[in-house]
Design a protein around this motif. Structure first.
Motif, PDB file in Angstrom:
ATOM      1  N   SER A   1    -125.093 -93.760  -9.700  1.00 18.64           N
ATOM      2  CA  SER A   1    -125.479 -92.492  -9.064  1.00 18.64           C
ATOM      3  C   SER A   1    -126.909 -92.118  -9.441  1.00 18.64           C
ATOM      4  O   SER A   1    -127.465 -92.632 -10.420  1.00 18.64           O
ATOM      5  N   LEU A   3    -119.183 -95.971 -15.601  1.00 23.34           N
ATOM      6  CA  LEU A   3    -117.737 -95.823 -15.598  1.00 23.34           C
ATOM      7  C   LEU A   3    -117.307 -96.246 -14.201  1.00 23.34           C
ATOM      8  O   LEU A   3    -117.684 -95.594 -13.235  1.00 23.34           O
ATOM      9  N   ALA A  45    -127.733 -93.455 -18.618  1.00 23.84           N
ATOM     10  CA  ALA A  45    -126.486 -92.709 -18.409  1.00 23.84           C
ATOM     11  C   ALA A  45    -126.500 -91.424 -19.215  1.00 23.84           C
ATOM     12  O   ALA A  45    -126.933 -91.404 -20.370  1.00 23.84           O
ATOM     13  N   LYS A  74    -131.145 -84.926 -26.056  1.00 18.78           N
ATOM     14  CA  LYS A  74    -132.349 -85.383 -25.348  1.00 18.78           C
ATOM     15  C   LYS A  74    -133.553 -85.435 -26.299  1.00 18.78           C
ATOM     16  O   LYS A  74    -134.402 -86.310 -26.185  1.00 18.78           O
ATOM     17  N   GLY A 123    -137.853 -83.430 -14.918  1.00 14.10           N
ATOM     18  CA  GLY A 123    -137.434 -82.057 -14.644  1.00 14.10           C
ATOM     19  C   GLY A 123    -136.284 -82.130 -13.656  1.00 14.10           C
ATOM     20  O   GLY A 123    -135.566 -83.130 -13.607  1.00 14.10           O
ATOM     21  N   ILE A 162    -134.101 -83.003 -10.782  1.00 15.95           N
ATOM     22  CA  ILE A 162    -134.056 -84.111  -9.831  1.00 15.95           C
ATOM     23  C   ILE A 162    -132.747 -83.956  -9.048  1.00 15.95           C
ATOM     24  O   ILE A 162    -131.689 -83.662  -9.645  1.00 15.95           O
TER      25      ILE A 162
HETATM   26  P1  NAD Z   1    -125.871 -88.469 -12.088  1.00 17.42           P
HETATM   27  O1  NAD Z   1    -124.676 -87.693 -12.547  1.00 17.42           O
HETATM   28  O2  NAD Z   1    -126.174 -88.530 -10.643  1.00 17.42           O
HETATM   29  O3  NAD Z   1    -125.801 -89.962 -12.678  1.00 17.42           O
HETATM   30  C1  NAD Z   1    -125.385 -90.205 -14.005  1.00 17.42           C
HETATM   31  C2  NAD Z   1    -124.533 -91.457 -14.055  1.00 17.42           C
HETATM   32  O4  NAD Z   1    -124.169 -91.698 -15.422  1.00 17.42           O
HETATM   33  C3  NAD Z   1    -123.218 -91.323 -13.259  1.00 17.42           C
HETATM   34  O5  NAD Z   1    -123.052 -92.421 -12.389  1.00 17.42           O
HETATM   35  C4  NAD Z   1    -122.148 -91.294 -14.347  1.00 17.42           C
HETATM   36  O6  NAD Z   1    -120.917 -91.876 -13.940  1.00 17.42           O
HETATM   37  C5  NAD Z   1    -122.810 -92.100 -15.438  1.00 17.42           C
HETATM   38  N1  NAD Z   1    -122.193 -91.853 -16.734  1.00 17.42           N
HETATM   39  C6  NAD Z   1    -121.850 -90.656 -17.268  1.00 17.42           C
HETATM   40  N2  NAD Z   1    -121.259 -90.854 -18.468  1.00 17.42           N
HETATM   41  C7  NAD Z   1    -121.223 -92.182 -18.681  1.00 17.42           C
HETATM   42  C8  NAD Z   1    -120.731 -93.003 -19.725  1.00 17.42           C
HETATM   43  N3  NAD Z   1    -120.135 -92.482 -20.812  1.00 17.42           N
HETATM   44  N4  NAD Z   1    -120.866 -94.345 -19.612  1.00 17.42           N
HETATM   45  C9  NAD Z   1    -121.455 -94.892 -18.521  1.00 17.42           C
HETATM   46  N5  NAD Z   1    -121.937 -94.169 -17.507  1.00 17.42           N
HETATM   47  C10 NAD Z   1    -121.828 -92.835 -17.587  1.00 17.42           C
HETATM   48  O7  NAD Z   1    -127.092 -87.819 -12.889  1.00 17.42           O
HETATM   49  P2  NAD Z   1    -128.644 -88.202 -13.008  1.00 17.42           P
HETATM   50  O8  NAD Z   1    -129.363 -86.935 -12.794  1.00 17.42           O
HETATM   51  O9  NAD Z   1    -128.991 -89.400 -12.228  1.00 17.42           O
HETATM   52  O10 NAD Z   1    -128.692 -88.511 -14.583  1.00 17.42           O
HETATM   53  C11 NAD Z   1    -129.306 -89.654 -15.125  1.00 17.42           C
HETATM   54  C12 NAD Z   1    -130.027 -89.252 -16.394  1.00 17.42           C
HETATM   55  O11 NAD Z   1    -131.097 -88.372 -16.067  1.00 17.42           O
HETATM   56  C13 NAD Z   1    -129.175 -88.509 -17.423  1.00 17.42           C
HETATM   57  O12 NAD Z   1    -129.448 -89.015 -18.717  1.00 17.42           O
HETATM   58  C14 NAD Z   1    -129.659 -87.084 -17.308  1.00 17.42           C
HETATM   59  O13 NAD Z   1    -129.498 -86.361 -18.509  1.00 17.42           O
HETATM   60  C15 NAD Z   1    -131.106 -87.305 -16.969  1.00 17.42           C
HETATM   61  N6  NAD Z   1    -131.792 -86.168 -16.359  1.00 17.42           N
HETATM   62  C16 NAD Z   1    -131.415 -85.691 -15.147  1.00 17.42           C
HETATM   63  C17 NAD Z   1    -132.095 -84.619 -14.588  1.00 17.42           C
HETATM   64  C18 NAD Z   1    -131.718 -84.034 -13.236  1.00 17.42           C
HETATM   65  O14 NAD Z   1    -132.215 -82.954 -12.894  1.00 17.42           O
HETATM   66  N7  NAD Z   1    -130.892 -84.685 -12.444  1.00 17.42           N
HETATM   67  C19 NAD Z   1    -133.162 -84.037 -15.281  1.00 17.42           C
HETATM   68  C20 NAD Z   1    -133.526 -84.547 -16.518  1.00 17.42           C
HETATM   69  C21 NAD Z   1    -132.834 -85.629 -17.050  1.00 17.42           C
END
Ligand code: NAD
Length: 268
Positions: free
Chosen positions: A23, A45, A99, A169, A196, A198
């Protein structure tokens, strides 16, 4: 695409492990690197989304993607999947430890230890385990590790209830810098990115408690939250940065902490 064309691509002959690849940012990075020649091991997962990502990539380049059912906080599963990746594709060159979950958002005094530990376990232990088990493989010919942190925990501390998330983080940033220095002699680069807002599915991993409203201080911003382009970034915007850091174009970049937020965090 012919083999000759594939050989000219930026990630030709390279293998990337991507966690959270089913994702959002992880998926976009997997598609990007695979399109540019990488074989990609999709750690997530296992659910329909990861299989869908695998199918999408294999439709572009058959055999380029393999989904692995991995909980990144589970040491045995991470170790096994990394080993299977090296056996399947022959090398490990790029590791995108991405993840993560938002987890439970709560005032500190109401935060359950198990909720705190779950967020730390997925975000921070998961990063440590992914990097730890990849090192023996990366050492063989050098490589690149990219870790997804956040502006929360590095520049922003005003998202109330996110004490566990922001702590995890912040820990990732320190870990990336320690690893960059430790691994430099093996020609393994380590960089950390801090997005930031996303547009992804991250809200699905967010659980707001009722008590949260008791600690929130309203934060007023000037008009617009991301001054650069007026809106959240896309997973593809982040994937472009990840591909740069994963490729030889960033050969002299290590230990860097790169904010990718359209100036959002400068407003706070
Ligand atoms: P998302 O939820 O779309 O994708 C995260 C993915 O991680 C999912 O497919 C989920 O199944 C997987 N995941 C969760 N727990 C897991 C585990 N224990 N083992 C394996 N996979 C696992 O979210 P995203 O926004 O793409 O997040 C990706 C990274 O970006 C994360 O570390 C998040 O903290 C970071 N982030 C996101 C944003 C935002 O605004 N979306 C901002 C800053 C940082």
């Amino acid at each position: 695409m012919s083999q000759e064309q594939i050989n000219k691509l930026r990630f030709a002959g390279k293998t990337a492990i991507i966690t959270g690849a089913g994702s959002g940012i992880g998926k976009a990075a997997a598609v990007k690197m695979a399109t540019e020649g990488a074989n990609v091991a999709l750690f997530d997962l296992l659910d329909d989304r990861t299989e869908q990502t695998e199918a999408e990539i294999n439709a572009i380049r058959p055999g380029a993607a393999r989904a692995f059912d991995v909980d990144t906080s589970d040491a045995a599963r991470v170790e096994k999947a990394v080993l299977e990746t090296a056996e399947l594709f022959g090398t490990v060159d790029v590791v995108f430890a991405n993840a993560g979950i938002n987890g439970v958002l709560s005032p500190i005094e109401d935060m359950k230890l198990e909720d705190w530990q779950h967020t730390l376990s997925v975000n921070l232990n998961g990063t440590f385990l992914t990097v730890k088990y990849a090192i023996p493989h990366l050492k063989k010919r050098g490589g690149s590790i990219i870790i997804t942190s956040s502006i929360n925990g590095s520049r922003v501390f005003s998202n109330f209830g996110m004490s566990a998330y922001s702590t995890s983080k912040a820990g990732q940033v320190a870990f990336a810098k320690m690893a960059a220095l430790e691994l430099a002699k093996f020609k393994i680069r380590v960089n950390v990115i801090c997005p930031g807002a996303i547009s992804t599915n991250i809200d699905q991993s967010t659980e707001k408690t009722d008590e949260l409203k008791e600690i929130v201080i309203p934060v007023q911003y000037p008009e617009g939250s991301q001054p650069l382009r007026e809106g959240p970034g896309s997973p593809e915007n982040v994937a472009d940065l990840v591909a740069f850091l994963g490729s030889d174009e960033s050969i002299h970049v290590t230990g860097a902490q790169i904010i990718i937020d359209g100036a959002e965090s400068l407003l706070r």
